[in-house]
Every structure is written in C-alpha cells, then in structure tokens.
Enzyme design. Structure first.
Site, PDB file in Angstrom:
ATOM      1  N   THR A  36      -3.696  -3.711   8.844  1.00 37.30           N
ATOM      2  CA  THR A  36      -2.809  -3.696  10.017  1.00 37.30           C
ATOM      3  C   THR A  36      -3.483  -3.181  11.286  1.00 37.30           C
ATOM      4  O   THR A  36      -2.819  -2.992  12.293  1.00 37.30           O
ATOM      5  CB  THR A  36      -1.586  -2.786   9.763  1.00 37.30           C
ATOM      6  OG1 THR A  36      -2.058  -1.450   9.560  1.00 37.30           O
ATOM      7  CG2 THR A  36      -0.793  -3.235   8.548  1.00 37.30           C
ATOM      8  N   ARG A  37      -4.813  -2.936  11.236  1.00 39.97           N
ATOM      9  CA  ARG A  37      -5.500  -2.416  12.432  1.00 39.97           C
ATOM     10  C   ARG A  37      -4.833  -1.142  12.943  1.00 39.97           C
ATOM     11  O   ARG A  37      -4.526  -1.001  14.128  1.00 39.97           O
ATOM     12  CB  ARG A  37      -5.503  -3.429  13.575  1.00 39.97           C
ATOM     13  CG  ARG A  37      -6.280  -4.665  13.286  1.00 39.97           C
ATOM     14  CD  ARG A  37      -6.401  -5.547  14.523  1.00 39.97           C
ATOM     15  NE  ARG A  37      -7.461  -6.501  14.287  1.00 39.97           N
ATOM     16  CZ  ARG A  37      -8.737  -6.263  14.516  1.00 39.97           C
ATOM     17  NH1 ARG A  37      -9.107  -5.124  15.041  1.00 39.97           N
ATOM     18  NH2 ARG A  37      -9.653  -7.167  14.249  1.00 39.97           N
ATOM     19  N   GLY A  57       3.780   1.304   1.814  1.00 41.44           N
ATOM     20  CA  GLY A  57       5.161   0.899   2.069  1.00 41.44           C
ATOM     21  C   GLY A  57       5.692   1.402   3.396  1.00 41.44           C
ATOM     22  O   GLY A  57       6.905   1.537   3.585  1.00 41.44           O
ATOM     23  N   GLU A 111      -3.026  -8.579   7.461  1.00 40.81           N
ATOM     24  CA  GLU A 111      -1.726  -8.171   6.905  1.00 40.81           C
ATOM     25  C   GLU A 111      -1.386  -8.847   5.579  1.00 40.81           C
ATOM     26  O   GLU A 111      -0.238  -9.239   5.350  1.00 40.81           O
ATOM     27  CB  GLU A 111      -0.622  -8.440   7.947  1.00 40.81           C
ATOM     28  CG  GLU A 111      -0.856  -7.667   9.239  1.00 40.81           C
ATOM     29  CD  GLU A 111       0.284  -7.802  10.248  1.00 40.81           C
ATOM     30  OE1 GLU A 111       1.428  -8.037   9.832  1.00 40.81           O
ATOM     31  OE2 GLU A 111       0.024  -7.659  11.465  1.00 40.81           O
ATOM     32  N   GLY A 147       0.850  -1.195   0.000  1.00 35.19           N
ATOM     33  CA  GLY A 147       0.000   0.000   0.000  1.00 35.19           C
ATOM     34  C   GLY A 147       0.881   1.239   0.000  1.00 35.19           C
ATOM     35  O   GLY A 147       1.332   1.712  -1.024  1.00 35.19           O
ATOM     36  N   TYR A 189       3.833   4.243  24.044  1.00 32.17           N
ATOM     37  CA  TYR A 189       4.627   4.362  22.823  1.00 32.17           C
ATOM     38  C   TYR A 189       6.021   4.840  23.208  1.00 32.17           C
ATOM     39  O   TYR A 189       6.168   5.918  23.779  1.00 32.17           O
ATOM     40  CB  TYR A 189       3.937   5.355  21.889  1.00 32.17           C
ATOM     41  CG  TYR A 189       4.521   5.473  20.505  1.00 32.17           C
ATOM     42  CD1 TYR A 189       3.906   4.832  19.429  1.00 32.17           C
ATOM     43  CD2 TYR A 189       5.662   6.228  20.257  1.00 32.17           C
ATOM     44  CE1 TYR A 189       4.423   4.949  18.140  1.00 32.17           C
ATOM     45  CE2 TYR A 189       6.182   6.342  18.980  1.00 32.17           C
ATOM     46  CZ  TYR A 189       5.558   5.705  17.921  1.00 32.17           C
ATOM     47  OH  TYR A 189       6.051   5.822  16.643  1.00 32.17           O
ATOM     48  N   LEU A 230      -4.261 -13.354   4.150  1.00 38.14           N
ATOM     49  CA  LEU A 230      -5.494 -14.094   3.832  1.00 38.14           C
ATOM     50  C   LEU A 230      -6.096 -13.645   2.504  1.00 38.14           C
ATOM     51  O   LEU A 230      -6.949 -14.336   1.947  1.00 38.14           O
ATOM     52  CB  LEU A 230      -6.536 -13.899   4.947  1.00 38.14           C
ATOM     53  CG  LEU A 230      -6.130 -14.343   6.349  1.00 38.14           C
ATOM     54  CD1 LEU A 230      -7.268 -14.091   7.343  1.00 38.14           C
ATOM     55  CD2 LEU A 230      -5.745 -15.819   6.368  1.00 38.14           C
TER      56      LEU A 230
END
Lengths: 516, 516
Positions: B203-204, B125, B254, B123, B437, B257
């Site tokens: 990727t949520r 990258g 990701e 997408g 984070y 699937l």
C-alpha cells in the site's frame, strides 16, 4: 556530434606522444584510422508516406538528407563507434523527424501506427547500450524522432522548487535556463554536455553529484508522455500511495512505451560554495569502507568517488602535469557544494581521516571537476591507435562489493587475455550499496567488435551471476536485454510486455529495445 | 483485532465525561451502540473444493469457522466499521487460508485459478480504503489469504544494513526482531501496532518518522512475490537503470498483481537518543512555511508535523491533563533521533525560531510520542455516541498547499453541514511538497454510511480537481478507485490493466480493488 566519435569534431585529437608511449608499453598501439568515405543507405520511405507526415507537422520537420540520417545512426558505445568507423551505416533511419510540440509528437505516433513505421526517440544520441539501434524488420521503415526542437524551460515554481523542462534540452542548456532563476538541477553525468532531459528520464540516468543530488529518477516529480493510445500525465504530488508509481515505469522505459514530452523536476538553489578535494586511501577496499560509513551515517558530500589501484595509477600517469608523484594506493574525489560547506566538510573530513584517509588538497579535486566530461574523447583517440576501450558498470549491495568487483574484473581479463587493463571506480553510493564502474583497455584483435562483444558478455554474465544489476546508470538498450531478462525473470518480463501491449499495441516504439 | 472496532478489545472504552461534554457542545451526542448479535453468512465453498486446498497446504491452514471469517471481513475505515457495527457481514470470506511458506502461497494461487476463487491477501487487516472488500461476483467463492504465519525475520546483512522480512510480521514484531541486531526499520504509521510488513509494501505506507526515515517505499530494496504465473524476485541493487523499476510497481499493487512473500528493507542502527518537543506557530501557514524551509535546506528532523488551528484547539482541549492553557495558534511536533542529536537539533531549532516558532518544551512532544498510536480508539468511542469520525489525506506541492487545504475543508463542511468539525495536520514533508491529513467529525445522520460517502466523494473531487493526489499513504482500495482513474487518466489505467492481465490473467487476485 561527430558521426564517428564522441562530442564536438573540433575536440578530436591524437594522443600526446607521452600518453601514446605509455599505452604502447602497457597495451601496444597501431594506427587504426576510421573509414572516411561512407555511404548512407537510401531512405526506404516513399515521398507519399512522408508527404502525409509533412502535411501533419510541417515540411521542415522531416529530413531525409544523408548527413541528418547519418548523425542519428546508433549511439556512442564502442561497438557503435566501431561500426561507424568501419563505414557501416546499415542502421541509418529512413528519415529524421523533428516535432515542435506534444501535439506534433502525437501526430507522428499516429502516422507511424497508420503506416507501420518504427519510431526511435532521439535526445542527445549518447546511448552506450544500443538504445538507438531498433529493429526494423516487419516495419515499412524507421524514423529517428529527434526531440531537439522541444528545448524550452516551460515554467518554474520557486515555492515548490520545481521546474518543467522539455525533453530535448541538453544538460548545459537546462542548467543555464535554471541558473537565470537561481536554480540548479544538479545532474552531471559524463554525457552531460550532449545528453538530454528526456534521455535522462527515459534511461534512469545518474550523475556524478548523485551523492548530494540523487539520481535523475529521484529528481523527477512529474512526467508527460505521448503514447500511441493517448497522453499520460503523472505528478499529482511529491509522493503518494495511489497505486504503483507509474513515474517509475515511464522512467527506464527507453522510448518503448511512449515519448516523454515534459519532465517536472525538483530543483535546488545554486550553490554559493563548491569545493572539490582529493583524498588517498591505502587500498580500494579501505576507501570503499569509508564511503559506506559516510552513507550509513547520513554524511554524504555532494560528490564522492574512488578509483581502484589500477585506475589511480593510470590517472596519475596520464595527468603528469598535475603531479603523479607522492601518491600511492587509491585516490578519492570528494566534492562539497552548498550555501556554506565548512561545517559539513569538516564532518566528512573527520570521518575520512578516522578511517585512514589522507587529504591531498584541492588541486587534484579541482582538476577532476574541470576534466570530468572529457574522458570519452580519450576513447576515440585510443581507438585511433588500435586500442579497444569501453566502459561498463553495475551496482550491488555493500556486502557483495568485493565479490562483484573481482568477478567482473576476472571475466574481462580472462576474455580479453594478456595485456588487458581493467580499471574500476565507485562513483555512486547508497546506504545499502554502491556502483562499480569499469574501464577496459585491450589491444584490438582483427575482429574488434566480436572481441568486445565476447568480453562484454562474460562481464555481464559475471554481474548477473553474482547477483548485481546489469546496469546502474547506462540503461538496457539492445545490448543488455538478455541479462535484463535474467535479472527480472520471466514474471518481470511478462510485466514489461503487458505494459508494452497496453500502450503500444502495434509495437512501433523502439522495437527490439529494452523489452526481452 | 476487535471485529467491530480498532485494536485490542481490552482497549475499548467510553469517552470520559469531560470529553463527552466537549463533543456534546461542538457536535452533539446520542448513544449509538453496535449490534451485538450478528450472523456470518455460511461459507459458499464446498468441502470438496476446500479439501483439495487442505491436501496441498495442510488441514490446519484452512479455516471456515464463523469467528475466523468474521475477523477478516473488510478493514477499518469508518464505512467498514459502520457496516460491522450494523451487523452487516455480507463481505465475509468463505474461508481463511494461512500459508506457511512462499510455496504454500503459490499452491493457493494455483488452486484459486483452478477453482475460480477470488483471493484477498490479508496482513494486519487495517485498510481504511476498502482494500479488503474485493468483488466476488463471477467467482465460485472468496478466500482471505492471511499471511500471519509468514512472520519471521529471515536474515540481516549488517554490512549493507538490510534485512529480509516476511510479510506477516506486524510492526512491533519487526522492530523487536531487528532490535536484537541493534537495527530499526523506523516505520511508524498510526496503524503500526497491527499493520504488517507486506501491507506496508503493498500500500506504499508512510510512517510518522518519514522525514527522517523516508516512506516505506524508500526503505524497500527488494521484494519477492508469488503470482499466478510464477515467482517474481526483485532487488539486484540499491538502485539501477535496468528498465522500469518493477519494485515500484509491486509496491502499491495492493494484492492485485501477486502476494508479497518477502520484503528486503534498508535498516538503520537503533538511535541512542530520541527527543520529541513541541513548538508553536501563530498560524498553520507560518508553520507550514517553516517546514518547507527545513525540507528545502536539507535540515529535516526525524519527525515533523503541525496541526492547524482547529486541530490544535481540539487536541489541547482533549489533553487537558497536560495543560491546555497558554498556547494559541498551531502546535508543531518535532522529533530528533540519532546517535547524537544535539547538533542537528540546534540547527533545526535555529531555523524554527527564525521563522516565528516558539519552543514549548519536551512535555507535549513526549506526550505525542506516547499517544501516537491511540487515536483510532477514540474514533470508536465517538461512533458509540453517534458522532461520525473519519480521516482522509492527500499530498500536493508546496505552492498548492493552501488551495488544496481550503478546497478539501470546504468540500467536507459543505457536504456535512453545520456543526461539522474539520481538523487538519501536515505530517509528511518533502522538498517539493507535503501531505495534508484531515480528521472530520459530524453528527451522525439517520443513514451515516451514505452521509459519509457523499462527504468523502466531495472531498475526493476537491483533491483531484485541485491537482492533488487521491491518497498520500492510505492507498486506493475500492474507495479511491474512481479518483485514481482521474488522477492517472486512461493511459495510466491501461498500464495497470496491462500489468494485471500479464500476471493474473484469470483475475483472481483482489478483484475490484485498485484497478479501475
């Protein structure tokens, strides 16, 4: 529960003369009592096979008496009740097994795989979609795995505002235990008094306060499940990006992938204030538009629901004690719960007024709140007088609301013919759409089961063909399986089968339920 | 993007003298330029094999030139950058394939299965977890399936407030197209300028406005995916009880699937007012407690984030132009967006003040909003002077926040040794918990890749051992795979493998990524 009716046997009652008169005028009545002498098929599991299970989890955890097995035969859909009322107990389990721990559940599953016995997890027994009617062909027998002994509040975390609940807790027991910590789950489906925590998770239940508290799947942050290949523990965090969210796979799995043995839920502080009030709108469409506006403005109250014109009329007629006069159009119930509701209530009220709503005051709202779990009893009373009554529900996006509403209504009316009453309400709303919940009443034909199954199929076709879901909160069971296959398509079905094959390679868990 | 750096090549810049001086004092610097002469391995796919693909989807959809392949080699984690900077292009795809439609994607998958070619959906990258570093052994070759041509806003539904987006749209393009309809998605991760709609779903992802708009998975109501066994279309309704929610399986998959070809998202009206302000709290713990209070009171603003003491100090030092003096403790950024923010801003401010917060005004808040997507450029500038910089993140429940914070911090400091700077912020909050984070800076050792991988492993161990997730919003890729296996356990892994086997039986999709 009563083996042929909803809820407590003591609550079973005949229709009042006035309501019966009303039903007579609309639909017609005829005394249609349930069969009283019934016979439960003998258990097909040998003492030897059951003996090994008793050795594993204790003698008193395994019941084979007729009454125990009768009480775990199917659920509480109208087809289930029609079968029970006619004395049909062909689906009775061969034994009722009551584990006391996660380890017990694992032992039962190991035993079931070894002896090729089908396992039907049983919580409150309130399924209305055939979720307790597993297929037994190809198996040595079938047991009802009753989670009633797993009924504890395991722990609370007042900092994170979470609680760990065992799956066999019924709604009231869970609320009572949480209330001792000043907490509430806030999950109040109509089945609240009987349904269980494990069932709420396994079926993706949604309660009457979903506007304020969310669906049950919104509340769940962690799960523990026993499967034939071992234990699954999920819930590392409120949300994450660690691959597919497997909690969302366990939820909705309806006992086909494993047995949920613990549920970690988000809880909230018990509300200091609760106010329920009624509003009236000229039309169902106007009221629905007001709900959309609230949802899209981030102004949803705790409870919001609106009855269409027909449901409003019937409700008012059957509640003549609280005054049926002076109201036309559609009644909306709005509930505000919180530490202090004045400000949000004022905001919501201003929007409702600006969109054509008229405040009818708290009396009708309070009456709804008090009677909210009682409707299923009325269904039994109507079945007693030959009136077929059932509910079904769907959800769709706002732009399809009217189309789906008309399509399902028309499908039911066409299938059931003249004199059919189709009522509808919206009781769950989202920013992008809403649920549609239908209640149907028709005069019983000579073969009421076939009569209903044809109508149900027509309504289900209408849902899927108009792009709506086959079920917003009643789950799939056996009844919705063909339409689930159409809703998620062959690739979706392949995914479910892939999951099933991975965790239950012998297929002992709820065979025939959910997975097409 | 720049093949060896984040973002636009024109934005690459050296550290200012003042910042370099600061870094020198804390960590030490040494000019460490990237290799400029690089060689891309020859494509391993024959003209014959590629010819059949060109016939299917068009000549210009298949690129084999060195620069195209170099630009789709791996993602943008620090390990990826270190490899790229050293000239290591061993993972370059054999071809870059750019489908223009869902049908094209299906054709590529059929071709890949036939010729046993591995497919890496691409997408923006921007993966920072090795999501673009699929394993090629056992395959005839590996292609990058670049979705750049699927870049349209397909439709909007202003009644339901939903929009259908193609997966190759980058963040700014999606917002621009929606803005023409008065709509916004509200998804602003740090990668916003480059990352794609398909990538957000796969990727949520979670953006900086998640407190107000939710995570990307909260926004998605429908998905279309091409798989080797056919098409999957999901999204009958905002929410339902029709079995496991397969949307939640596609999200986070990701590219293993299937390839997402359409995403239906909930949108909102563009906010008329946007205000960002800064607050200060004496300690990180106090600020976090204030965030918890807001989340549990249902009073979250649109943006809320707080830096710990170390991050606050570094940020203030490096932003001396907006004034580093007069602030101690921890800075919190609070953003309010909406049709009218005065009322909610007042409510939030009252809570923050009551819990020890001091309002620092809008200047610092506005500065954050303006610079919010720029941090990755700084990482490159630091790598240029021999400073290893990387970020990693997790999430946990509120009651474990301090424990997880200390455990991860200590693991990083212990692994990287003296002179290591570990900064942390909380930028995503939920009723039950929050994200953590971390930004890490250390002097590069002679083998910086190994140096970082050891530190990353120590931090990942600390996360999983303290019960937190391996990733709140960066996904699994190849880097987090071993820890995902620990987080979801063997039964969870079996479920993922069951899904994979069902829809990609030949295993051509992103082999080696995500699924342990």
């Amino acid at each position: 529960m009563h083996p042929q009716r909803w809820g407590a046997p003591s609550e079973a009652s005949a229709l009042s003369d006035s309501v019966r008169g009303l039903v007579d005028a609309f639909v017609g009545t005829r005394d249609t009592p349930a069969v009283t002498e019934v016979s439960v098929p003998a258990s097909g599991l040998s003492d030897d096979v059951l003996g090994s299970l008793k050795t594993a989890i204790g003698d008193d955890a395994v019941l084979v008496d007729d009454e125990s097995r009768r009480l775990r035969t199917r659920g509480k859909s109208t087809p289930d009740l029609l079968r029970a009322r006619s004395g049909d107990l062909a689906d009775a389990p061969d034994a009722v097994v009551r584990p006391s721990s996660h380890a017990d559940v694992e032992a039962v599953l190991a035993w079931a795989v070894e002896h090729r016995v089908a396992v039907v997890p049983f919580g409150g027994g309130t399924s209305v979609t055939g979720g307790l009617a597993a297929r037994r062909d190809g198996f040595a027998g079938l047991i009802s795995l009753d989670l009633v002994r797993l009924d504890q509040l395991v722990s609370v975390d007042p900092v994170s505002m979470t609680a760990v609940l065992q799956p066999g807790m019924r709604g009231p027991a869970a609320e009572k235990a949480l209330a001792e910590h000043g907490m509430t789950l806030g999950h109040f489906p109509q089945s609240f008094e009987y349904a269980s925590i494990g069932g709420f998770a396994a079926t993706r239940s949604s309660g009457q306060s979903s506007a304020g508290f969310g669906r049950f799947d919104d509340m769940v942050v962690g799960l523990r499940m026993a499967t034939p290949i071992g234990e699954l523990v999920l819930g590392s965090s409120p949300a994450n990006a660690a691959g597919p969210d497997l909690r969302e796979v366990v939820m909705g799995s309806e006992g086909t992938l494993g047995v949920i043995t613990e549920v970690t839920v988000r809880v909230r502080a018990v509300a200091a204030e609760k106010v329920y009030e009624a509003w009236s709108f000229a039309t169902f469409a106007e009221g629905a538009e007001a709900m959309r506006k609230l949802a899209q403005s981030g102004l949803l109250p705790t409870v919001i629901r609106i009855s269409d014109e027909a449901e409003t009329m019937v409700n008012l007629a059957s509640q003549s004690d609280i005054g049926g006069d002076g109201v036309s159009g559609c009644v909306m119930i709005v509930g505000h719960e919180g530490a202090s509701v004045a400000a949000s209530r004022a905001e919501v009220s201003a929007v409702l007024e600006s969109l054509g709503g008229t405040n009818l005051g708290e009396e009708r709202g309070q009456a709804w709140a008090e009677g909210r779990f009682h409707a299923p009893y009325l269904r039994d009373s109507l079945l007693d007088v030959g009136v077929l009554v059932e509910t079904l529900e769907t959800a769709t996006f706002w732009s399809s609301r009217e189309k789906v509403y008309q399509a399902v209504k028309q499908a039911l009316e066409t299938s059931l013919g003249e004199g059919t009453l189709v009522l509808c309400h919206i009781s769950h709303v989202y920013e992008t759409g809403c649920s549609l919940y239908f209640t149907v009443a028709a005069k019983q034909a000579d073969a009421p089961l076939e009569q209903w199954l044809a109508a149900k199929a027509a309504a289900s076709d209408a849902m899927v063909e108009s792009g709506a879901t086959i079920t917003h909160h009643h789950a799939v069971g056996t009844d919705h399986k063909p339409w689930l296959a159409r809703e998620i398509g062959p690739v979706g079905v392949a995914m479910l089968r892939g999951l099933k094959g991975a965790v239950d390679p012998d297929g002992v868990l709820n065979p025939g339920v959910l997975i097409p």
